[in-house]
Design a protein around this motif. Structure first.
Motif, PDB file in Angstrom:
ATOM      1  N   GLN A 150       0.849  -1.176   0.000  1.00 41.52           N
ATOM      2  CA  GLN A 150       0.000   0.000   0.000  1.00 41.52           C
ATOM      3  C   GLN A 150       0.889   1.232   0.000  1.00 41.52           C
ATOM      4  OE1 GLN A 150      -2.183  -0.583   3.571  1.00 41.52           O
ATOM      5  NE2 GLN A 150      -0.638   0.314   4.873  1.00 41.52           N
ATOM      6  N   ASN A 151       0.356   2.308  -0.484  1.00 43.15           N
ATOM      7  CA  ASN A 151       1.069   3.561  -0.374  1.00 43.15           C
ATOM      8  C   ASN A 151       0.078   4.703  -0.448  1.00 43.15           C
ATOM      9  OD1 ASN A 151       0.692   3.312  -3.271  1.00 43.15           O
ATOM     10  ND2 ASN A 151       2.182   4.922  -3.507  1.00 43.15           N
ATOM     11  N   GLY A 152       0.526   5.843  -0.046  1.00 44.13           N
ATOM     12  CA  GLY A 152      -0.264   7.051  -0.172  1.00 44.13           C
ATOM     13  C   GLY A 152       0.493   8.015  -1.046  1.00 44.13           C
ATOM     14  N   PHE A 153      -0.196   9.014  -1.539  1.00 49.48           N
ATOM     15  CA  PHE A 153       0.520  10.020  -2.295  1.00 49.48           C
ATOM     16  C   PHE A 153      -0.177  11.361  -2.175  1.00 49.48           C
ATOM     17  CE2 PHE A 153      -2.171   7.709  -5.233  1.00 49.48           C
ATOM     18  CZ  PHE A 153      -2.820   8.682  -5.973  1.00 49.48           C
ATOM     19  N   ILE A 154       0.616  12.392  -2.322  1.00 49.42           N
ATOM     20  CA  ILE A 154       0.133  13.763  -2.297  1.00 49.42           C
ATOM     21  C   ILE A 154       0.519  14.383  -3.631  1.00 49.42           C
ATOM     22  CG2 ILE A 154       0.369  16.033  -1.234  1.00 49.42           C
ATOM     23  CD1 ILE A 154       1.037  14.623   1.411  1.00 49.42           C
ATOM     24  N   THR A 155      -0.469  14.880  -4.349  1.00 50.17           N
ATOM     25  CA  THR A 155      -0.220  15.581  -5.608  1.00 50.17           C
ATOM     26  C   THR A 155      -0.217  17.070  -5.311  1.00 50.17           C
ATOM     27  OG1 THR A 155      -1.340  13.826  -6.821  1.00 50.17           O
ATOM     28  CG2 THR A 155      -1.017  15.920  -7.969  1.00 50.17           C
TER      29      THR A 155
END
Length: 129
Positions: A35-40
């Motif tokens: 799993q991962n998260g990201f911020i654009t």
């Protein structure tokens, strides 16, 4: 005068750009089991955006990301870094994003998200100009 995207096709330090807005997302991968998260992060140059991907484990501590096609700064960080970046985005303004590529490659040497000069003792309420 060259655009930021054209400058990105060269090497070295890129210009520091003002952050316009951001979005946050989390992803779960069945096949990989990760799993991962990201911020654009939208920047004040409409041709360039930054995406900070947060992974449970970085596959290589020296691989912190790339500058793709002079348009996307794809940054790699660990899950432990997520709260720090998200807190800065939620509480500070104005914000700026900067990065540098290694020599003639697209590999990132560093990337940074930070505020401008802050008044001393402003407390929880942001009093920045």
């Amino acid at each position: 005068m060259t655009s930021t995207a054209e400058q990105g096709k060269t090497r070295g330090r890129m210009p520091t750009l003002k952050v316009k807005h951001y979005s946050v997302s989390c992803t779960q991968f069945r096949a990989v089991g990760g799993q991962n998260g990201f911020i654009t992060i939208a920047l004040d140059d409409p041709q360039i955006s930054a995406v900070v991907y947060f992974f449970r484990d970085l596959w290589s501590p020296t691989d912190i990301g790339e500058f793709y096609d002079g348009r996307i700064v794809a940054c790699h960080a660990t899950d432990a870094d997520f709260d720090r970046y998200y807190e800065i985005l939620k509480t500070e303004k104005p914000l700026y994003f900067g990065w540098e590529v290694v020599d003639s490659s697209a590999k990132l040497q560093w990337f940074a998200l930070g505020s401008s000069v802050e008044p001393i003792g402003e407390g929880l309420r942001d009093l920045s100009p």
